[in-house]
Design a protein around this motif. Structure first.
Motif, PDB file in Angstrom:
ATOM      1  N   GLN A 256      -0.961   3.189  10.761  1.00  0.00           N
ATOM      2  CA  GLN A 256      -2.106   3.984  11.212  1.00  0.00           C
ATOM      3  C   GLN A 256      -2.823   3.280  12.374  1.00  0.00           C
ATOM      4  OE1 GLN A 256      -2.471   7.071  10.186  1.00  0.00           O
ATOM      5  NE2 GLN A 256      -0.678   6.633   8.926  1.00  0.00           N
ATOM      6  N   GLU A 257      -2.926   1.963  12.273  1.00  0.00           N
ATOM      7  CA  GLU A 257      -3.590   1.187  13.331  1.00  0.00           C
ATOM      8  C   GLU A 257      -2.750   1.162  14.602  1.00  0.00           C
ATOM      9  OE1 GLU A 257      -6.909  -0.382  12.746  1.00  0.00           O
ATOM     10  OE2 GLU A 257      -6.507   1.334  11.454  1.00  0.00           O
TER      11      GLU A 257
ATOM     12  N   PHE B  73      -2.135  -6.591   6.811  1.00  0.00           N
ATOM     13  CA  PHE B  73      -2.587  -5.398   6.084  1.00  0.00           C
ATOM     14  C   PHE B  73      -2.004  -5.448   4.672  1.00  0.00           C
ATOM     15  CE2 PHE B  73      -2.820  -4.392  10.529  1.00  0.00           C
ATOM     16  CZ  PHE B  73      -3.958  -3.612  10.661  1.00  0.00           C
TER      17      PHE B  73
ATOM     18  N   ALA C  46       0.820  -1.213   0.000  1.00  0.00           N
ATOM     19  CA  ALA C  46       0.000   0.000   0.000  1.00  0.00           C
ATOM     20  C   ALA C  46       0.856   1.266   0.000  1.00  0.00           C
ATOM     21  CB  ALA C  46      -0.916  -0.013   1.219  1.00  0.00           C
TER      22      ALA C  46
ATOM     23  N   PRO D 242      -0.711   1.345   6.055  1.00  0.00           N
ATOM     24  CA  PRO D 242      -1.966   1.251   6.789  1.00  0.00           C
ATOM     25  C   PRO D 242      -1.796   0.624   8.172  1.00  0.00           C
ATOM     26  CG  PRO D 242      -2.135   0.147   4.634  1.00  0.00           C
ATOM     27  CD  PRO D 242      -0.775   0.742   4.709  1.00  0.00           C
TER      28      PRO D 242
END
Ligand code: ASP
Length: 328
Positions: free
Chosen positions: A194-195, A186, A41, A191
């Motif tokens: 971010q978690e 992920f 990503a 990403p």
């Protein structure tokens, strides 16, 4: 597979003819935008490296080089996309150590994870960091290990899927402390970060190219760097050995690839552009801020890349087999 092979070699021939033929003087490669596929990503460490490389290579090639993210399945979706792309030099892959682990981790793939590619050159070798959400109840590697052992059923370890560097790093950690944890995959560690920042996952192991700024701003905790020496961008972070786990060692190398059958002159031109990019002042400065350095020029070649990659597949195969971890 037959149809694909036939199509590929036909296109390879067409590409070679264009380059070698009369059109060469007016239309040297590249005549249009080059795309680098990142198999993770946007916003993650591989993406960050690829965007810096793309920009600097574009300046050298006199064409725009764009990055396209194709995350998922530990990097195998993006790799497959490139293995099956036209071998004309306009679709490339910037991947990492996953190119060494997927041939062992995946026993059934729709593409050839080794012979489906031409190597262009190595890019960089990036240290990893074991990081945790800000309120994780530990401040040192030893304290973190104690929490992992005690709370193993309540902890989540984020990664970018089987075949990702974060997966490999987690495998080494769990083996070193002899404790399994629940993993949450992920499409990339962008990403996943971010978690971690929002505290929805507890732990992650990721390249300094994705963690240095979050560590230095205090947004996340860090326990160690997975290299023999400390990292200049993270001077206060102890090494694995200093933290008491000397065998917890891994660096994430990145390499640039083209589909198998890409004409040799195009691969050579790409390698030159990569070498120029790795000397680019802006790239070198940004790499340093993110805890890494470009490889030496002689390693940014198709031959050195191929040799290093083959040795690395052989290095990780017995470790993965001993762990008994397969994706299929
Ligand atoms: N490099 C990361 C990993 O292997 C993935 C990413 O670049 O997003 O976990």
């Amino acid at each position: 597979a037959m149809a694909r092979l036939t199509r590929r070699s036909t296109l390879g021939l067409a590409g070679a003819l264009t380059l070698g033929g009369a059109a060469r003087a007016q239309q040297p490669w590249p005549t249009r935008t080059v795309t680098i596929i990142v198999p993770f990503a946007a916003g993650g460490p591989t993406d960050t490296v690829a965007r810096l490389v793309a920009e600097a290579m574009g300046r050298n090639l006199g064409q725009t080089v764009v990055v396209e993210n194709a995350g998922g399945a530990g990097g195998t979706i993006g790799a497959q996309k490139v293995a099956m792309a036209r071998p004309d030099g306009y679709t490339l892959l910037l991947h990492h150590i996953g190119m060494s682990t997927t041939p062992t981790l995946y026993r059934r793939l729709a593409y050839d994870p080794v012979n489906g590619f031409e190597t262009i050159g190595l890019v960089t070798e990036v240290p990893m960091t074991l990081v945790a959400k800000k309120d994780f109840p530990a401040n040192t590697l030893q304290e973190a290990i104690a929490v992992i052992r005690r709370e193993r059923d309540n902890l989540n370890y984020a990664n970018a899927g089987i075949g990702a560097a974060s997966h490999l790093c987690g495998l080494l950690l769990m083996k070193a402390v002899d404790t399994p944890m629940t993993t949450v995959p992920f499409r990339g560690t962008g990403p996943a970060m971010q978690e971690l920042l929002s505290g929805r996952v507890d732990l992650m192991c990721d390249q300094t190219t994705n963690t240095t700024e979050q560590i230095n701003s205090g947004a996340i905790k860090v326990f160690n760097v997975t290299t023999e020496s400390r990292v200049p961008a993270l001077p206060n972070v102890p090494t694995s050995a200093e933290g008491g786990l000397p065998d917890f060692q891994v660096t994430v190398w990145h390499g640039l690839y083209a589909p198998k059958g890409t004409p040799a002159p195009v691969v050579q031109r790409l390698s030159q552009a990569l070498q120029a990019a790795l000397r680019d002042e802006r790239l070198v400065a940004r790499f340093a801020e993110l805890g890494t350095t470009p490889v030496a020029q002689e390693r940014a070649t198709p031959e050195a890349h191929r040799r290093f990659w083959q040795a690395d597949i052989a290095k990780w195969r017995p470790i993965i087999q001993a762990a008994g971890q397969y994706a299929d």
